[in-house]
Design a protein around this motif. Structure first.
Motif, PDB file in Angstrom:
ATOM      1  N   GLU A 118     -54.623 -22.765 -20.626  1.00 15.20           N
ATOM      2  CA  GLU A 118     -55.346 -21.936 -19.646  1.00 15.20           C
ATOM      3  C   GLU A 118     -54.614 -20.608 -19.443  1.00 15.20           C
ATOM      4  O   GLU A 118     -53.526 -20.566 -18.875  1.00 15.20           O
ATOM      5  N   PHE A 119     -55.272 -19.533 -19.845  1.00 14.72           N
ATOM      6  CA  PHE A 119     -54.655 -18.217 -19.701  1.00 14.72           C
ATOM      7  C   PHE A 119     -54.407 -17.883 -18.236  1.00 14.72           C
ATOM      8  O   PHE A 119     -53.384 -17.283 -17.885  1.00 14.72           O
ATOM      9  N   PHE A 120     -55.313 -18.273 -17.367  1.00 14.50           N
ATOM     10  CA  PHE A 120     -55.247 -17.800 -15.983  1.00 14.50           C
ATOM     11  C   PHE A 120     -54.449 -18.707 -15.045  1.00 14.50           C
ATOM     12  O   PHE A 120     -54.310 -18.396 -13.866  1.00 14.50           O
ATOM     13  N   VAL A 121     -53.963 -19.827 -15.540  1.00 16.84           N
ATOM     14  CA  VAL A 121     -53.107 -20.677 -14.708  1.00 16.84           C
ATOM     15  C   VAL A 121     -51.698 -20.641 -15.291  1.00 16.84           C
ATOM     16  O   VAL A 121     -51.483 -21.013 -16.438  1.00 16.84           O
ATOM     17  N   ARG A 122     -50.773 -20.152 -14.472  1.00 23.16           N
ATOM     18  CA  ARG A 122     -49.394 -20.000 -14.930  1.00 23.16           C
ATOM     19  C   ARG A 122     -48.505 -20.950 -14.148  1.00 23.16           C
ATOM     20  O   ARG A 122     -48.595 -21.016 -12.914  1.00 23.16           O
ATOM     21  N   TYR A 123     -47.623 -21.670 -14.852  1.00 24.55           N
ATOM     22  CA  TYR A 123     -46.682 -22.534 -14.148  1.00 24.55           C
ATOM     23  C   TYR A 123     -45.445 -21.718 -13.782  1.00 24.55           C
ATOM     24  O   TYR A 123     -44.565 -21.462 -14.607  1.00 24.55           O
TER      25      TYR A 123
END
Lengths: 328, 328, 328, 328
Positions: D258-263
């Protein structure tokens, strides 16, 4: 002494109640409000819960039973009741603009006829204490003119031009929501407003002239993303260059007996919640930067009103007003 | 085109990377940092995670392999490497103060000897676009002088006195914690600093003089409780009174072909994150209030640096910089 | 009564001086500071200018001449001097963490050996007033545990799980600049910190257990872009569902005689600058949301310390603490 | 592709225009507004000056000429025009609440009958991308449910209880001034609202259930003194204790494509102005704290709407949305 606050649901009304809660000689017995009549004061001013059991009353001035009154109403509303208070022998401080200026200037600046004009002292105690002492009715200065005048008073006679660049917190706009006070229009941003035409300029010109100065005065206010406080940066152009030492000495001397004016680097934080006005100056020869900081709701409104009351009633001028600011 | 950012871990370095991430013709291939060498860029600039895989490099200028360089280092650090970049044929924009002023003035204002002086165009494209176009090395203007100069440029020749009263966000102080940037010393408060002696005044005087104006210039900056943005209120005292229509027409004409200067009521919010400078004016006869708003990290630093790069390299001047502000 | 404040240059020291300036029976005669020794108090605490002429003293505890002392020093510093104060018969409130927990728990939580342990009452007067009254040395509670415990005390015994989700102003981090308090890292942003491991959880568990509750306790603090105040949202999972009326009645009853705990919708603004803790509850059956608001520097530190002093010395418990908040 | 924005004068309308200004394949050709019809867009959205020459149109849906529409109108307004758009073959993303919930739940939660119900995919692409891809009409999720669902999705099936404690910026309340958004009621303060009864809870329960979880869900929102952003602290009580490594691995795996969810540690600043959702987790055995941060106007509204449009139209899912946040 029994106090009535006429128009007690707004910010300046709330401040009067907050400050008078610690006054040794005054007790608020009547807080009027057209809109909030019947509601407990603490329902509108939750910070006062536990400190007052009063409820707002929606009553006419004729039915008020008090020794002293504060008019914390908008301009043009004060003139409608001022006469009645005086006739009944109730000493009054008027926080509105209605009696700060000569009749003709008021009518021109505010664009309305004055229905009930009389002369009243301009209640800036540091400049007009003697007039206040003898008065039954005092016109409390505007917030911007208070900070601006105190910033330049010691030096005004030496200036040919004074530019007041002021920055105010949002409470100056009152407690009614508007585009101006909508959080996203203020938070994390900054802008100027009424760049050349703010009505408070008339008071500044009046006070500068009273100081014997022929300086031209200009004024531009700005809106800060903070609740309280006005910092005024006065750019003073001098007739003759003056050294830093000379200028600073003038200020220290001028205010040496004034409890509420402190010579130190002004910040909004150090005066927040208090009746202090902090001032300092820096000269670069022909220009002097004089900066003042006040809390617009205290020294710029309710605190100064209580200071005037103290003087009018023979109390210690600092009674109820010896609070330290809340820093940070 | 391959870009190196020298000193990429600070705020202006981060902004260069943020903006260049959307540039159609430029790619950052090298981001140097003395302290953060080896760390992923996203560890220091978490907003860039997912948009860059670069790591900071702790390398010397001689080891940089790039076509174009930005010097995002403190003053006196740029002069140590500028010559080496030029010798290697790497076009450069210098965001430090080292090449903005004539040698003697720099040395006086900054109190240090200049070890490696040469002439460089002052990279305010709206005034000096032609010089920038031909240059291999450009001195990027200071943040305050950018907003101040653009606020008065159309009118400077008609003025005898200009007082710049500027209000800046905290990022102007950089990313190193200090008393000045300690949240409780800034949040919910406001104050002036360096009331008469800020070093950026020298750039303002230089640019006003270049505009053919003999106006005396004064400058007082203030610190706002916001992260970004500079609003400058320029109080302009005119040689001869001018009407509002005349003054406004001057401004609209002066900036009619400038993409990044917009004539509209300036607020920090409308320019936040962008390379725009919003300006407007209001005349009251002998005084004109001219206000400008910029983002200190963009038009006041990294965005203008990219604008200069675009001009130096023959790209569309707005490439990578057509972002709208984030309002609110 | 003569008061010494040991460690008076920090925020809690400044608050002690601000509040004690209005105390009818106590006078600060000694304010110590290792770093600021010799400086006027007003040079560090400019809001106190005009209200105190004291200067900081860099002196040892043995040289302090006072009837009562406040230890406003970091944890581990208090244990070094507590014994000496007691030996000299100087009643003391310790604002540090050194005597809030049993020795073994303190050593585990703070990771240091306790050099000079003794038992002291936990100075949360609403729960432990009788112990405080008889004590010569009182451990003042942590800021988070104060708000958290008062939020759940009336209901703790009915809960099986309590999650404290707290949001604090920046002054909780003290007056030393750091990455955490750097304005651009706090202003216009928000984040959680020490998501599961904040040291104050130990105090919360201790107090919930003392209330006869077997509830599991969890705690996550967050950092707000405000200077002062802690709002704690306690998510209380009940053993048996309870109606809103029943829960609210429990709270009103529990706190009916407590001047400093007010049942009303909590906001930071209404308690700012005061010793009040505002609480309210809303039940949705098996979960109750209990919210409390305090000023972290007052009810969460210096105000509560003075409340404890008042109790220990037989003064009116509210002496010096009847200030209204500053709203807005 | 030609885009119509229905209800373009509000914050989400402004954000759609801001973001689409940089979209490679979409052009806004129609921006409707009942109140602002005829005005240039830049008069209401000054940050867009120079980037759009559109004026608002006060026209009916039947007169719109576009390939794709965004409904940026309040709930109950969307249902009045959704059918007409579909009949005319105009693909649509609806930012209102009208099609997010089953008819009966919508009517219960919003207290109004649904006049024109049909099924639509719930446009949270990270969970329902395939349904979105095939749809002509997509219901864009609420701002709180977006951040809350993404915070717990990887772990929901392992939980028995989830408490969402959310903190939002003021723009979530829209651009109409009110008591709630009055600056002095928000600035420098903090409070909870709708402690147990916010309407967005229904969406959270729906999405948690779709994830196969039987967890009980609770939700309490709070109002932050910031313009943008929602930080959600999800307190997850697990059926069985899980170690940090295990939990974190679940999250990294779940979102790895997922490009838009960053850990990464979530803060509002790092996602401000962007379509990113930053998430991270910390386990203390039986409780996991999962925190997410989004910009409520972007991933919580207009950015996610464009993400849905990209999917529905076969564009790169990140087109127009690869902007970095503005930090600080």
């Amino acid at each position: 002494m029994h106090i009535a606050i006429i128009g007690a649901s707004g910010y300046t009304g709330g401040e009067l109640m907050r400050l008078l809660a610690n006054h040794p000689s005054a007790e608020v017995v009547c807080a009027t409000s057209r809109k909030q009549g019947g509601l407990p004061v603490a329902a509108v001013h939750p910070h006062l819960r536990g400190l007052t059991d009063l409820a707002f009353q929606n009553i006419d001035v004729d039915d008020i039973d008090a020794d002293f009154a504060f008019l914390a109403v908008p301009h043009t509303a004060a003139m409608k009741v001022a006469g009645a208070l005086l006739e009944r022998g109730i000493k009054t401080v008027d926080l509105s603009a209605d009696y700060r200026l000569p009749k003709d200037i008021f009518e021109k600046v505010y664009g309305v006829p004055h229905e009930a004009y009389f002369d009243a002292p301009y209640g800036l105690p540091e400049l007009h204490r003697d007039e206040v002492r003898d008065a039954a009715f005092v016109a409390n200065p505007g917030c911007f003119p208070t900070g601006a005048t105190l910033a330049v008073a010691p030096l005004a006679e030496h200036a040919h031009t004074i530019i007041f660049d002021s920055k105010t917190g949002v409470t100056g706009a009152g407690n009614t929501p508007s585009e101006t006070t909508h959080y996203p229009n203020v938070g994390d941003t900054f802008s100027a407003y009424k760049w050349t035409k703010h009505r408070h300029l008339a008071e500044m010109k009046q006070e500068v002239a009273k100081l014997g100065s022929g300086a031209r005065c200009y004024f531009t206010p700005h809106l800060l993303p903070v609740n309280r406080g006005i910092l005024t940066t006065a750019h003073i152009l001098l007739n003759e260059p003056m050294e830093q030492g000379e200028v600073e000495a003038l200020y220290r001397k001028f205010y040496e007996d004034e409890f509420f004016v402190r010579y130190q680097k002004p910040t909004l934080a150090a005066v927040r919640g208090t009746n202090f006005c902090d001032v300092a100056v820096e000269s670069e020869g022909d220009r002097v930067v004089a900066v003042s900081a006040i809390d617009n709701l205290v020294k710029g409104a309710s605190g100064q009103a209580i200071q005037n009351m103290n003087i009018m009633c023979g109390f210690d001028e600092t009674a109820g007003l010896r609070l330290a600011g809340m820093l940070p």
